[in-house]
Design a protein around this motif. Structure first.
Motif, PDB file in Angstrom:
ATOM      1  N   ASN A   1     -10.712   3.902   0.069  1.00  0.00           N
ATOM      2  CA  ASN A   1      -9.683   2.944  -0.324  1.00  0.00           C
ATOM      3  C   ASN A   1      -8.560   2.960   0.721  1.00  0.00           C
ATOM      4  O   ASN A   1      -7.879   3.970   0.872  1.00  0.00           O
ATOM      5  CB  ASN A   1      -9.140   3.306  -1.705  1.00  0.00           C
ATOM      6  CG  ASN A   1      -8.175   2.288  -2.245  1.00  0.00           C
ATOM      7  OD1 ASN A   1      -7.571   1.522  -1.504  1.00  0.00           O
ATOM      8  ND2 ASN A   1      -8.013   2.288  -3.560  1.00  0.00           N
TER       9      ASN A   1
ATOM     10  N   SER B   1      -5.744   1.714   0.691  1.00  0.00           N
ATOM     11  CA  SER B   1      -4.418   1.883   0.102  1.00  0.00           C
ATOM     12  C   SER B   1      -4.083   3.365  -0.082  1.00  0.00           C
ATOM     13  O   SER B   1      -2.940   3.705  -0.351  1.00  0.00           O
ATOM     14  CB  SER B   1      -4.334   1.171  -1.248  1.00  0.00           C
ATOM     15  OG  SER B   1      -4.451  -0.218  -1.052  1.00  0.00           O
TER      16      SER B   1
ATOM     17  N   ASN C   1     -11.279  -4.487  -1.750  1.00  0.00           N
ATOM     18  CA  ASN C   1     -11.169  -5.162  -3.054  1.00  0.00           C
ATOM     19  C   ASN C   1     -12.373  -6.036  -3.330  1.00  0.00           C
ATOM     20  O   ASN C   1     -12.826  -6.132  -4.476  1.00  0.00           O
ATOM     21  CB  ASN C   1      -9.887  -5.975  -3.129  1.00  0.00           C
ATOM     22  CG  ASN C   1      -8.661  -5.094  -3.298  1.00  0.00           C
ATOM     23  OD1 ASN C   1      -8.765  -3.965  -3.777  1.00  0.00           O
ATOM     24  ND2 ASN C   1      -7.520  -5.583  -2.882  1.00  0.00           N
TER      25      ASN C   1
ATOM     26  N   ASP D   1       3.443   3.357  -1.369  1.00  0.00           N
ATOM     27  CA  ASP D   1       3.545   2.944  -2.768  1.00  0.00           C
ATOM     28  C   ASP D   1       3.720   4.144  -3.690  1.00  0.00           C
ATOM     29  O   ASP D   1       3.426   4.070  -4.873  1.00  0.00           O
ATOM     30  CB  ASP D   1       2.297   2.152  -3.174  1.00  0.00           C
ATOM     31  CG  ASP D   1       2.084   0.945  -2.286  1.00  0.00           C
ATOM     32  OD1 ASP D   1       3.085   0.297  -1.938  1.00  0.00           O
ATOM     33  OD2 ASP D   1       0.923   0.656  -1.930  1.00  0.00           O
TER      34      ASP D   1
ATOM     35  N   ARG E   1      -1.501   7.336   2.805  1.00  0.00           N
ATOM     36  CA  ARG E   1      -0.409   6.405   2.527  1.00  0.00           C
ATOM     37  C   ARG E   1       0.458   6.896   1.375  1.00  0.00           C
ATOM     38  O   ARG E   1      -0.050   7.285   0.339  1.00  0.00           O
ATOM     39  CB  ARG E   1      -0.977   5.028   2.204  1.00  0.00           C
ATOM     40  CG  ARG E   1      -1.658   4.440   3.431  1.00  0.00           C
ATOM     41  CD  ARG E   1      -1.856   2.956   3.369  1.00  0.00           C
ATOM     42  NE  ARG E   1      -0.592   2.248   3.269  1.00  0.00           N
ATOM     43  CZ  ARG E   1      -0.294   1.419   2.273  1.00  0.00           C
ATOM     44  NH1 ARG E   1      -1.138   1.187   1.316  1.00  0.00           N
ATOM     45  NH2 ARG E   1       0.855   0.796   2.254  1.00  0.00           N
TER      46      ARG E   1
ATOM     47  N   VAL F   1      -7.883  -3.939   3.175  1.00  0.00           N
ATOM     48  CA  VAL F   1      -7.603  -3.945   1.736  1.00  0.00           C
ATOM     49  C   VAL F   1      -8.420  -5.043   1.058  1.00  0.00           C
ATOM     50  O   VAL F   1      -9.037  -4.822   0.014  1.00  0.00           O
ATOM     51  CB  VAL F   1      -6.098  -4.116   1.454  1.00  0.00           C
ATOM     52  CG1 VAL F   1      -5.836  -4.370  -0.025  1.00  0.00           C
ATOM     53  CG2 VAL F   1      -5.332  -2.885   1.930  1.00  0.00           C
TER      54      VAL F   1
END
Length: 128
Positions: A102, A104, A122, A28, A25, A118
């Motif tokens: 992860n 993300s 978390n 972000d 990814r 996600v």
């Protein structure tokens, strides 16, 4: 989203179910990449390649030795790399030998399951 594949030998349209993907990814930004050294980045590539569709990977036995061979490291360096990836929040240990990547950072699955993955990751972060 459905994924159709054409069988080249028969011309038949095969429905292979919901489209699934793995991706590094960058939505972000790519700051997470700059945090990794060469071996850590190679380890993340291995994890992306071998992790299951639910984002987990069991790293014991053959998979552990395969990863060590892929990284060209001995067990002590292998353990250090995994520990560093956990410190950098790239992976989380679920149980002994079982890890979750992860989502993300690297995600495998359907678009609709991303939010759930996600949250699941978390929740692992806060269970200590």
């Amino acid at each position: 989203m459905r994924n159709e594949v054409i069988d080249e030998s028969t011309g038949e349209v095969l429905d292979v179910g919901e489209l699934r993907f793995s991706c590094f990814r960058h939505t972000d930004g790519v700051k997470w990449v700059s945090l990794l050294n060469y071996n850590q980045l190679r380890a993340m590539h291995y994890l992306a390649w071998k992790m299951s569709n639910n984002g987990t990977i069991h790293l014991s036995g053959k998979k552990k030795s395969d990863m060590m061979l892929f990284l060209e490291v001995k067990e002590r360096q292998y353990n250090k790399i995994l520990s560093q990836l956990m410190s950098l929040d790239m992976i989380r240990r679920i149980t002994n030998g079982q890890y979750m990547v992860n989502p993300s950072v690297i995600f495998r699955g359907s678009v609709s399951s991303f939010g759930f993955k996600v949250r699941e990751y978390n929740n692992l972060k806060y269970k200590k």
